[in-house]
Write a protein that holds these residues in place. Sequence first.
Motif, PDB file in Angstrom:
ATOM      1  N   GLY A 245      51.752  48.293  42.629  1.00  0.00           N
ATOM      2  CA  GLY A 245      51.277  47.493  41.515  1.00  0.00           C
ATOM      3  C   GLY A 245      49.911  46.897  41.780  1.00  0.00           C
ATOM      4  O   GLY A 245      49.366  46.992  42.876  1.00  0.00           O
ATOM      5  N   PRO A 246      49.349  46.266  40.752  1.00  0.00           N
ATOM      6  CA  PRO A 246      48.001  45.703  40.886  1.00  0.00           C
ATOM      7  C   PRO A 246      47.987  44.484  41.791  1.00  0.00           C
ATOM      8  O   PRO A 246      48.996  43.792  41.941  1.00  0.00           O
ATOM      9  N   LYS A 247      46.841  44.240  42.393  1.00  0.00           N
ATOM     10  CA  LYS A 247      46.694  43.048  43.218  1.00  0.00           C
ATOM     11  C   LYS A 247      46.618  41.829  42.309  1.00  0.00           C
ATOM     12  O   LYS A 247      46.102  41.908  41.196  1.00  0.00           O
ATOM     13  N   PRO A 248      47.114  40.705  42.752  1.00  0.00           N
ATOM     14  CA  PRO A 248      47.070  39.514  41.907  1.00  0.00           C
ATOM     15  C   PRO A 248      45.653  38.962  41.782  1.00  0.00           C
ATOM     16  O   PRO A 248      44.785  39.271  42.589  1.00  0.00           O
ATOM     17  N   ASN A 249      45.453  38.130  40.782  1.00  0.00           N
ATOM     18  CA  ASN A 249      44.170  37.463  40.626  1.00  0.00           C
ATOM     19  C   ASN A 249      43.982  36.432  41.726  1.00  0.00           C
ATOM     20  O   ASN A 249      44.956  35.934  42.297  1.00  0.00           O
ATOM     21  N   LYS A 250      42.749  36.108  42.020  1.00  0.00           N
ATOM     22  CA  LYS A 250      42.456  35.049  42.976  1.00  0.00           C
ATOM     23  C   LYS A 250      42.889  33.715  42.372  1.00  0.00           C
ATOM     24  O   LYS A 250      43.126  33.616  41.173  1.00  0.00           O
ATOM     25  N   PRO A 251      42.994  32.684  43.182  1.00  0.00           N
ATOM     26  CA  PRO A 251      43.423  31.382  42.653  1.00  0.00           C
ATOM     27  C   PRO A 251      42.546  30.853  41.513  1.00  0.00           C
ATOM     28  O   PRO A 251      43.036  30.131  40.655  1.00  0.00           O
ATOM     29  N   ASP A 252      41.265  31.236  41.483  1.00  0.00           N
ATOM     30  CA  ASP A 252      40.405  30.751  40.400  1.00  0.00           C
ATOM     31  C   ASP A 252      40.507  31.616  39.142  1.00  0.00           C
ATOM     32  O   ASP A 252      39.821  31.358  38.165  1.00  0.00           O
ATOM     33  N   GLY A 253      41.365  32.648  39.145  1.00  0.00           N
ATOM     34  CA  GLY A 253      41.609  33.457  37.957  1.00  0.00           C
ATOM     35  C   GLY A 253      40.817  34.745  37.872  1.00  0.00           C
ATOM     36  O   GLY A 253      41.060  35.563  36.998  1.00  0.00           O
ATOM     37  N   THR A 254      39.851  34.966  38.796  1.00  0.00           N
ATOM     38  CA  THR A 254      39.076  36.199  38.754  1.00  0.00           C
ATOM     39  C   THR A 254      39.853  37.322  39.445  1.00  0.00           C
ATOM     40  O   THR A 254      40.657  37.058  40.332  1.00  0.00           O
TER      41      THR A 254
ATOM     42  N   ASP B 247      40.845  40.392  41.934  1.00  0.00           N
ATOM     43  CA  ASP B 247      40.553  40.662  43.335  1.00  0.00           C
ATOM     44  C   ASP B 247      39.462  41.718  43.410  1.00  0.00           C
ATOM     45  O   ASP B 247      39.611  42.809  42.875  1.00  0.00           O
ATOM     46  N   ARG B 248      38.344  41.434  44.061  1.00  0.00           N
ATOM     47  CA  ARG B 248      37.179  42.317  44.074  1.00  0.00           C
ATOM     48  C   ARG B 248      37.400  43.565  44.918  1.00  0.00           C
ATOM     49  O   ARG B 248      36.634  44.509  44.821  1.00  0.00           O
ATOM     50  N   ARG B 249      38.426  43.592  45.769  1.00  0.00           N
ATOM     51  CA  ARG B 249      38.680  44.781  46.576  1.00  0.00           C
ATOM     52  C   ARG B 249      39.248  45.907  45.729  1.00  0.00           C
ATOM     53  O   ARG B 249      39.234  47.051  46.115  1.00  0.00           O
ATOM     54  N   ARG B 250      39.754  45.584  44.563  1.00  0.00           N
ATOM     55  CA  ARG B 250      40.363  46.563  43.682  1.00  0.00           C
ATOM     56  C   ARG B 250      39.304  47.480  43.077  1.00  0.00           C
ATOM     57  O   ARG B 250      38.228  47.033  42.695  1.00  0.00           O
ATOM     58  N   ARG B 251      39.585  48.762  42.963  1.00  0.00           N
ATOM     59  CA  ARG B 251      38.674  49.725  42.348  1.00  0.00           C
ATOM     60  C   ARG B 251      39.242  50.150  41.002  1.00  0.00           C
ATOM     61  O   ARG B 251      40.441  50.098  40.781  1.00  0.00           O
ATOM     62  N   VAL B 252      38.362  50.609  40.120  1.00  0.00           N
ATOM     63  CA  VAL B 252      38.796  51.048  38.797  1.00  0.00           C
ATOM     64  C   VAL B 252      38.223  52.440  38.517  1.00  0.00           C
ATOM     65  O   VAL B 252      37.099  52.748  38.896  1.00  0.00           O
ATOM     66  N   THR B 253      39.026  53.294  37.873  1.00  0.00           N
ATOM     67  CA  THR B 253      38.557  54.633  37.515  1.00  0.00           C
ATOM     68  C   THR B 253      37.631  54.535  36.307  1.00  0.00           C
ATOM     69  O   THR B 253      37.718  53.579  35.532  1.00  0.00           O
ATOM     70  N   PRO B 254      36.746  55.514  36.116  1.00  0.00           N
ATOM     71  CA  PRO B 254      35.827  55.463  34.972  1.00  0.00           C
ATOM     72  C   PRO B 254      36.553  55.357  33.622  1.00  0.00           C
ATOM     73  O   PRO B 254      36.037  54.752  32.696  1.00  0.00           O
TER      74      PRO B 254
END
Length: 46
Positions: free
Chosen positions: A10-19, A21-28
């Motif tokens: 599953g997807p990584k959770p959001n950071k505590p500030d709601g943004t 997780d920047r380590r996650r990648r997204v397909t085009p």
Amino acid sequence: MIKVEAIKPGPKPNKPDGTPDRRRRVTPDNKSNHPNLKPHRHKPND
């Protein structure tokens, strides 16, 4: 006997500030849904 547990899918959770997780990648294909995430690219012959 040793019990083996799989990594939680599953997807990584959001950071505590709601943004997201920047380590996650997204397909085009899904870039429009997640504009802040880095694109996922494969290397040639990978």
